[in-house]
Design a protein around this motif. Structure first.
Motif, PDB file in Angstrom:
ATOM      1  N   SER A 108      51.455 -47.973  90.008  1.00  0.00           N
ATOM      2  CA  SER A 108      52.025 -47.002  89.066  1.00  0.00           C
ATOM      3  C   SER A 108      51.494 -45.600  89.291  1.00  0.00           C
ATOM      4  CB  SER A 108      51.656 -47.440  87.635  1.00  0.00           C
ATOM      5  OG  SER A 108      52.259 -46.606  86.680  1.00  0.00           O
ATOM      6  N   ALA A 140      61.783 -43.808  84.975  1.00  0.00           N
ATOM      7  CA  ALA A 140      61.385 -45.221  84.884  1.00  0.00           C
ATOM      8  C   ALA A 140      62.570 -46.116  85.215  1.00  0.00           C
ATOM      9  CB  ALA A 140      60.892 -45.524  83.477  1.00  0.00           C
ATOM     10  N   ASP A 195      56.971 -46.613  89.291  1.00  0.00           N
ATOM     11  CA  ASP A 195      56.115 -47.797  89.410  1.00  0.00           C
ATOM     12  C   ASP A 195      56.839 -48.922  90.138  1.00  0.00           C
ATOM     13  OD1 ASP A 195      57.943 -48.377  87.425  1.00  0.00           O
ATOM     14  OD2 ASP A 195      56.474 -48.870  85.896  1.00  0.00           O
ATOM     15  N   CYS A 228      61.744 -52.462  90.696  1.00  0.00           N
ATOM     16  CA  CYS A 228      62.070 -51.082  90.314  1.00  0.00           C
ATOM     17  C   CYS A 228      62.774 -50.387  91.478  1.00  0.00           C
ATOM     18  CB  CYS A 228      60.797 -50.322  89.942  1.00  0.00           C
ATOM     19  SG  CYS A 228      59.880 -51.073  88.590  1.00  0.00           S
ATOM     20  N   GLY A 244      54.901 -46.652  82.571  1.00  0.00           N
ATOM     21  CA  GLY A 244      54.844 -47.188  83.929  1.00  0.00           C
ATOM     22  C   GLY A 244      54.086 -48.498  83.809  1.00  0.00           C
ATOM     23  N   PHE A 245      53.097 -48.695  84.701  1.00  0.00           N
ATOM     24  CA  PHE A 245      52.220 -49.865  84.523  1.00  0.00           C
ATOM     25  C   PHE A 245      50.827 -49.420  84.104  1.00  0.00           C
ATOM     26  CE2 PHE A 245      55.237 -52.330  87.340  1.00  0.00           C
ATOM     27  CZ  PHE A 245      55.706 -53.108  86.298  1.00  0.00           C
ATOM     28  N   ASN A 246      50.744 -48.375  83.355  1.00  0.00           N
ATOM     29  CA  ASN A 246      49.467 -47.983  82.777  1.00  0.00           C
ATOM     30  C   ASN A 246      49.273 -48.824  81.524  1.00  0.00           C
ATOM     31  OD1 ASN A 246      48.420 -45.480  84.369  1.00  0.00           O
ATOM     32  ND2 ASN A 246      50.643 -45.200  84.144  1.00  0.00           N
ATOM     33  N   GLY A 265      50.569 -54.334  89.165  1.00  0.00           N
ATOM     34  CA  GLY A 265      51.584 -53.303  89.259  1.00  0.00           C
ATOM     35  C   GLY A 265      51.028 -52.106  90.015  1.00  0.00           C
TER      36      GLY A 265
END
Ligand code: F6R
Length: 239
Positions: A179, A35, A67, A80, A139-141, A177
């Protein structure tokens, strides 16, 4: 879940780097994914230090980013992609055999397909190193995410939007996002969940001790066969 409680941020970072190094020593052609963000900064620096001092050799290994903010390129401040380049890949004297970093400024559906393709070709992930969002995202979950998805584009939650100025001020206002999905994270041989600071104590307790629910996406890691939570004392205070 195994829990490692560290004295402070520095010890958390060194502990995670040691585990990542052991992974690479055991499996030189590993697929690693780390990450971005505040939490893993010390960890990726230690990892690069270990490469540069010759303790580990990444030259047969693969790397994939986790992500990206939709709309941000790999050069944009706070992205990122820039984190990956500046803090990890650009610091390593010996590069990974291949590194795949998401480009949030490209066609994002195509980026998802190529992320899936890279993981399918070189995966499953050997080691996924994650941070935890204030809402429990991985992440972007975000809250409510389906657990059976691979890479996808997802609307950012209100919590994530509130937190994001710490990365790029008011310069960007992403709504989505990109991801890796929970399916890909859960397929990793080992997952490290890093958490640092008292502001993470509450959500870490929910993720580790609460019900497994997609309202707290990190709670799914309770069902992972090899998940290690590496937290400093402040983040672990409510466990
Ligand atoms: C970033 C990422 C996010 C962060 C999380 C915590 O690549 O995947 O899920 O890990 O939002 O962010 P920090 O570490 O900045 O508190």
């Amino acid at each position: 879940m195994k829990l490692i409680i560290c004295e402070n941020y520095e010890e958390m970072s060194r502990t995670a780097a040691r585990i990542a190094a052991e992974t690479l020593l055991r499996k030189p052609d590993a697929l690693l994914s780390f990450a971005g963000g505040e939490t893993p900064l010390g960890f990726v620096h230690r990892f690069a230090d270990m490469v540069n001092s010759g303790q580990i050799d990444p030259s047969r290994a693969y790397y994939v980013s986790l992500d990206e903010w939709a709309g941000l390129s790999r050069e944009d401040e706070g992205s990122c992609g820039l984190f990956n380049q500046k803090e990890l890949l650009g610091r390593m004297r010996i590069p990974f055999l291949q590194a795949h970093v998401i480009n949030g400024a490209a066609d994002i559906e195509e980026e998802c397909r190529s992320l899936d393709g890279f993981i399918a070709a070189h995966g499953p992930l050997t080691l996924s190193v994650l941070g935890i969002g204030m809402n429990g995202h991985l992440g972007f979950n975000e809250e409510g995410v389906r657990f059976d998805l691979n890479a996808h584009v997802i609307p950012l939650s209100e919590t994530t939007k509130r937190v994001m100025p710490k990365y790029f001020g008011e310069k960007f206002h992403p709504e989505y996002g990109i991801s890796q999905g929970i399916r890909q994270i859960m397929a990793a041989e080992t997952v490290l969940l890093l958490a640092s600071g008292e502001h993470k104590a509450n959500i870490l307790r929910e993720a580790v001790r609460g019900d497994v629910t997609n309202q707290v996406p990190a709670s799914i890691l309770q069902t992972h066969p090899s998940c290690v939570v590496v937290a400093d004392k402040a983040a672990a205070a409510m466990l």
